[in-house]
Design an enzyme around this catalytic site. Structure first.
Site, short mmCIF file in Angstrom:
data_model
loop_
_atom_site.label_atom_id
_atom_site.label_comp_id
_atom_site.label_asym_id
_atom_site.label_seq_id
_atom_site.Cartn_x
_atom_site.Cartn_y
_atom_site.Cartn_z
CB CYS A 72 -0.93 -0.01 1.21
SG CYS A 72 -1.79 1.55 1.50
CB CYS A 127 -19.19 3.50 -22.04
SG CYS A 127 -20.78 2.77 -22.37
CB CYS A 176 -20.28 3.34 -25.53
SG CYS A 176 -20.85 4.27 -24.09
#
Length: 537
Positions: free
Chosen positions: A106, A449, A452
């Site tokens: 992290c 998208c 799309c």
């Protein structure tokens, strides 16, 4: 018999002369060599010298880093490494334990670790606190992490007599120390001597000071309540005016006083309101940040939770900021408590790019001055002139007065000659859609998208099907790089029909219907009302 001549003497003299000759010859050669060396040294150019200096600097920096590493290593040893066996024992045996749950992979954990280690050193060596600081590798010990309710990284939790308390402070070493002291019974530091005061100002970058004749009464009670409620600022109190003036030189002869001290040009700010907890906290919230605050991953939450909702962001390289800092501070001082001015290092892509992308400037390396109104997260503004003091002041005044127009990103206007499906951008939205004398079907999409592409193929079929209609135009707009005040779409793809007589209220067409069904629906919407009525009959 003749006595022979001593040949040894002649031989000796001959050898001596030969040696002297050779020595002279050698000396000449050495002299010539020395001259060449000197000439070569004189031929050393500035680049060679700079390289030597750079090497010296590198060695000094390496030595400095080694010293820092030794200090950090010592600090890290103070922090207890937790595991499955010792965690609960540590929590049970210590009154206060501040636990850091982290994951090795992290990035934010990696940023916090040295600050946490430094805080441990300060608490032990400077504050003389009994609070134990410990860390747990939550990836290595997931069950123990779950037991401690560590669900994200990094996570800080304070255990007081075994009871968990979530961490709500800042993430610098100083902020961790302040929060820990406040939550373990020391919300206020009392200073009783000049020596203590002089030592205190060398250790704390910012603090709030209260001066009281007696440590009792209503004013002092509200001061204590504020100190306990605040999680970020170290409160200090004294009853001696002379001591108070060491901490805050502008107090004068006041008997009761409260103010905030910061390590910046706007160092001292006095509180002028009534001694009430909420008013004290409000004063701190509006005045705790520097005139120009550098936004980092560590302070982002604190910055965005500020009550100052208008925020001007300066994206620049650190060396560029140095040239701008004086006019910026002058402007920031003028709008203090009304507009927060933030600096973001434009070379830090993880921090700068998400903001710049909102303006369509994700790849910019030049200075960018932008603004956001956190009361209206959809409103963003851009200074489209040079960041001079005059332009910055005008920009700030316009933001406060509502005279600056929101910024909508847009690509360049394309050439749509002979295009069956016209490409619309932010700058051409009015002309292509709202002011177009024809009906317009607009496909709103984004490159990322999933559905799309399927929608785009359907629109191509529909455009081909309706090519004989002179009063119908098909168009598309990439919503990831183009915006307009009248285009409010959150789902992609979206298919909108802007009728000639209803451009202000576009009709949303279904995107999961077949091409055939869509064609029927479009035909129905485009029929004159009289014909629709006849069909219904």
């Amino acid at each position: 018999m003749k006595t022979p001549k001593p040949r040894s003497k002649i031989t000796f003299l001959t050898l001596l002369l030969l040696c002297l000759y050779l020595i002279n010859a050698v000396n000449c050669d050495l002299t010539e060599t020395n001259v060449k060396v000197v000439e070569e040294e004189e031929d050393y150019d500035d680049d060679d010298f700079d390289q030597l200096l750079a090497l010296d600097n590198e060695e000094k920096q390496e030595e400095h880093h080694n010293n820092e590493a030794q200090v950090l290593s010592k600090a890290q040893r103070i922090v207890l490494e937790l595991n499955n066996d010792n965690t609960m024992k540590a929590i049970e045996k210590n009154v206060f334990v501040l636990v850091l749950g982290y994951a090795p992979w992290c990035p934010r954990s990696a940023e916090l670790m040295p600050q946490f280690a430094q805080a441990a050193t300060l608490l032990k060596d400077v504050v003389k606190s009994d609070v134990l600081l410990a860390k747990l590798d939550a990836e290595r010990y997931p069950k123990m992490a779950s037991t401690l309710q560590i669900k994200g990284f990094p996570t800080l939790i304070l255990f007081a007599n075994g009871t968990a308390q979530p961490y709500t402070g800042g993430f610098s070493a100083e902020e961790i120390v302040i929060w820990t002291r406040k939550k373990t019974g020391e919300p206020v530091v009392r200073i009783s001597s000049l020596a203590e005061a002089e030592e205190f100002v060398t250790k704390y970058h910012s603090f709030a000071i209260g001066l009281f004749e007696e440590f009792e009464g209503l004013a002092h009670s509200e001061f204590l309540k504020a100190a306990t409620s605040d999680n970020e600022i170290q409160f200090v109190e004294t009853s001696n005016v002379e001591i108070a003036n060491v901490l805050f030189p502008e107090i004068g002869a006041a008997k009761t006083f409260f103010g905030i001290v910061k390590s910046e040009p706007e160092r001292y700010t006095a509180f002028e309101g009534a001694f009430e907890k909420d008013k004290i906290l409000q004063f701190l919230n509006y005045n705790k940040f520097p005139l120009i605050t550098q936004l980092t991953d560590m302070n982002a939450v604190t910055v965005h939770s500020s009550p100052v909702k208008l925020q001007v962001m300066i994206f620049a390289k650190p060396d560029e900021l140095k040239k701008l800092i004086e006019p910026l501070q002058t402007v920031a001082r003028k709008f203090k408590s009304k507009i927060m001015f933030l600096f973001i290092d434009i070379t830090n892509e993880n921090l700068a790019k998400p903001f710049l992308t909102l303006f369509g400037l994700g790849d910019s390396t030049d200075i960018v001055v932008a603004a956001f109104d956190n009361n209206n997260i959809s409103s963003k503004f851009l200074l489209e002139s040079d960041p001079t003091q005059a332009n910055l002041e005008e920009f700030g005044s316009g933001l406060l007065n509502g005279n600056v127009q929101p910024y909508y990103k847009s690509q360049s206007i394309p050439d749509n000659t002979d295009a069956r499906i016209r490409v619309v951008v932010g700058k051409s939205f009015n002309e292509e859609v709202l002011n177009n004398p024809k009906n317009v079907i607009l496909e709103v999409y984004t490159p990322w998208c999933i559905n799309c592409e399927t929608m785009s193929k359907q629109v191509e079929k529909l455009a081909k099907h309706f090519k004989s209609l002179d009063d119908l135009v098909f168009a598309k707009i990439d919503a990831s790089t183009n915006e307009h005040s009248k285009l409010e779409v959150s789902d992609y793809p979206t298919l909108l029909l802007y009728k000639v007589d209803g451009k202000a209220n576009p009709i949303k067409l279904p995107t999961k219907s077949s091409s055939k069904d869509l064609a029927k629906l479009i035909s129905k919407h485009l029929k004159p009302k009289s014909e629709v009525s006849k069909d219904e009959l």
